[in-house]
Enzyme design. Structure first.
Site, PDB file in Angstrom:
ATOM      1  N   ARG A   1       0.831  -1.216   0.000  1.00 32.95           N
ATOM      2  CA  ARG A   1       0.000   0.000   0.000  1.00 32.95           C
ATOM      3  C   ARG A   1       0.862   1.261   0.000  1.00 32.95           C
ATOM      4  O   ARG A   1       0.545   2.255   0.647  1.00 32.95           O
ATOM      5  CB  ARG A   1      -0.930   0.037   1.217  1.00 32.95           C
ATOM      6  CG  ARG A   1      -1.994  -1.018   1.240  1.00 32.95           C
ATOM      7  CD  ARG A   1      -3.015  -0.795   0.128  1.00 32.95           C
ATOM      8  NE  ARG A   1      -4.156  -1.663   0.324  1.00 32.95           N
ATOM      9  CZ  ARG A   1      -4.189  -2.952   0.013  1.00 32.95           C
ATOM     10  NH1 ARG A   1      -3.125  -3.519  -0.559  1.00 32.95           N
ATOM     11  NH2 ARG A   1      -5.251  -3.672   0.246  1.00 32.95           N
TER      12      ARG A   1
ATOM     13  N   SER B   1     -10.716  -0.542   3.629  1.00 33.29           N
ATOM     14  CA  SER B   1     -10.011  -0.834   4.889  1.00 33.29           C
ATOM     15  C   SER B   1      -9.544   0.486   5.499  1.00 33.29           C
ATOM     16  O   SER B   1      -8.877   1.272   4.827  1.00 33.29           O
ATOM     17  CB  SER B   1      -8.789  -1.701   4.624  1.00 33.29           C
ATOM     18  OG  SER B   1      -9.165  -2.926   4.047  1.00 33.29           O
TER      19      SER B   1
ATOM     20  N   GLU C   1      -5.145   3.874   6.603  1.00 24.78           N
ATOM     21  CA  GLU C   1      -4.826   3.676   5.193  1.00 24.78           C
ATOM     22  C   GLU C   1      -5.344   4.819   4.322  1.00 24.78           C
ATOM     23  O   GLU C   1      -4.615   5.329   3.491  1.00 24.78           O
ATOM     24  CB  GLU C   1      -5.382   2.316   4.747  1.00 24.78           C
ATOM     25  CG  GLU C   1      -4.852   1.837   3.439  1.00 24.78           C
ATOM     26  CD  GLU C   1      -5.959   1.502   2.485  1.00 24.78           C
ATOM     27  OE1 GLU C   1      -5.843   0.522   1.786  1.00 24.78           O
ATOM     28  OE2 GLU C   1      -6.945   2.249   2.444  1.00 24.78           O
TER      29      GLU C   1
END
Ligand code: EPU
Length: 339
Positions: free
Chosen positions: A159, A237, A331
């Site tokens: 990520r 998420s 995130e």
């Protein structure tokens, strides 16, 4: 228009102004004008990874709405597909599956725009865009130049990428993907997906079936946008899965998922930690709550505010830290607000 209208969380106040850039020239012009005036700028794609303050942002918002897909395919070297940043990602995946471009079928059903995918190296069900991105063409706001950056120089990690590391520097214009050709998807690399398809990890299945299986799994977790379902009013998420050193990994409670990474670190599941720290699915208030389908998605139940959502995020983060000594990291990108 409020930013709430542009984000999948449907949260966020007004911007100084909102520019809709439907061509690359328009996009570049908007960015250059803001930079030359020293005005703060917020570049928005699909709005699926953004948490914006209730007070809004004192910035010019540029919506990336550029379109276009250029295909160079030949039987020997596969397909090189260059996609404008504003193309909706899932349309690209759907086309890939139809055309036999291999390697993004497990990334089905992910909201947002194609230009956003290299920024956080979007990944799911055992695939990441870093596996198929060949180059990213981006405007470098520091040097005021368009640059073509090869995948090896994108700084891709879990990520993560150099574009995420320097958010005020890069505006992604196009992403080029190098695909192998075929009807079978790439080898399946995610246990839950392999089970659903009835194959072993490492085996291949028709890309069409992979797409259908992933869409079904994602729907079951509230991770496919559906305006009628508040479980999908989220930024996906909310926390990344923690990467732990050997000592921290050894201290994980029994039953916690452990995935050893190539570098020896251990990835565990943020959703599992949240769930087991006492924040089960649906935890929250009538305004903001964990999704009733997945503990890792923080959702707006329709009348929530960003402040409420952040309060819930803090409560979850602090609760997990108190229970397991692990600090979860958000995130999505937070704009005008902080955890
Ligand atoms: N789990 C729970 N409670 C829950 C949900 C899950 O305990 O409510 C546990 C289960 O043990 C499960 C484990 O968590 O086996 C992992 O769950 P899941 O397979 O859903 O994956 P994840 O680690 O929570 C990641 C990505 C998702 C991606 C899925 C599938 C991150 C932060 N999230 O989720 O990506 O779709 O894997 O590959 O890496 C996103 O980034 O926005 C996103 C949705």
């Amino acid at each position: 228009m409020d930013l709430a209208d542009l984000t999948t969380l449907r949260l966020g106040g007004p911007a100084r102004s909102i520019i809709e850039a439907t061509t690359e020239e328009h996009l570049l012009e908007a960015v250059r004008i803001a930079d030359e005036a020293g005005d703060p700028l917020l570049v928005v794609g699909g709005g699926s990874n953004l948490v914006v303050a209730d007070a809004g942002v004192d910035a010019t918002v540029v919506r990336v709405l550029t379109r276009g897909v250029r295909v160079d395919a030949d039987a020997c070297s596969g397909a090189m597909v260059t996609v404008a940043a504003g193309e909706p990602w899932d349309e690209v995946v759907a086309r890939a599956v139809t055309e036999g471009w291999v390697g993004v079928e497990a990334l089905s059903g992910i909201p947002g725009s194609t230009g956003a995918t290299p920024i956080q190296n979007v990944g799911a069900y055992g695939q990441e865009v870093s596996q198929t991105v060949a180059t990213v063409r981006a405007y470098d706001r520091f040097d005021r130049k368009i640059r073509t950056i090869h995948a090896v120089d994108c700084g891709f990690g879990y990520r993560h990428s150099r574009f995420k590391a320097e958010p005020h520097r890069w505006v992604v214009l196009t992403a080029a993907f190098q695909f192998a050709l075929g009807e079978l998807g790439a080898p399946v690399a995610y246990a839950e997906l392999a089970r659903t398809l009835g194959v072993e990890i490492g085996q291949r299945a028709p890309a069409k079936e992979v797409r259908e299986a992933v869409l079904a799994l994602r729907r079951g977790k509230g991770m496919v946008l559906d305006p009628a379902d508040h479980d999908t009013w989220s930024a996906g998420s909310f926390f990344t899965n923690p990467l732990l050193g050997p000592e921290q990994a050894a201290a994980l409670p029994e039953g916690a998922p452990r995935f050893t990474q190539p570098d020896g670190s251990v990835k565990t599941s943020a959703a599992w930690l949240i769930d087991h720290a006492g924040f089960g699915k649906g935890y929250g208030t009538p305004s903001v709550a964990l999704s009733t389908k997945h503990a890792l998605a923080l959702t707006n139940r329709g009348n929530g505010t960003t402040e409420q959502l952040l309060a819930l995020a803090r409560e979850v983060r602090d609760g997990v830290r108190a229970a397991y000594g692990i600090t979860l990291v958000n995130e999505p990108v937070l704009v005008g607000c902080a955890l």
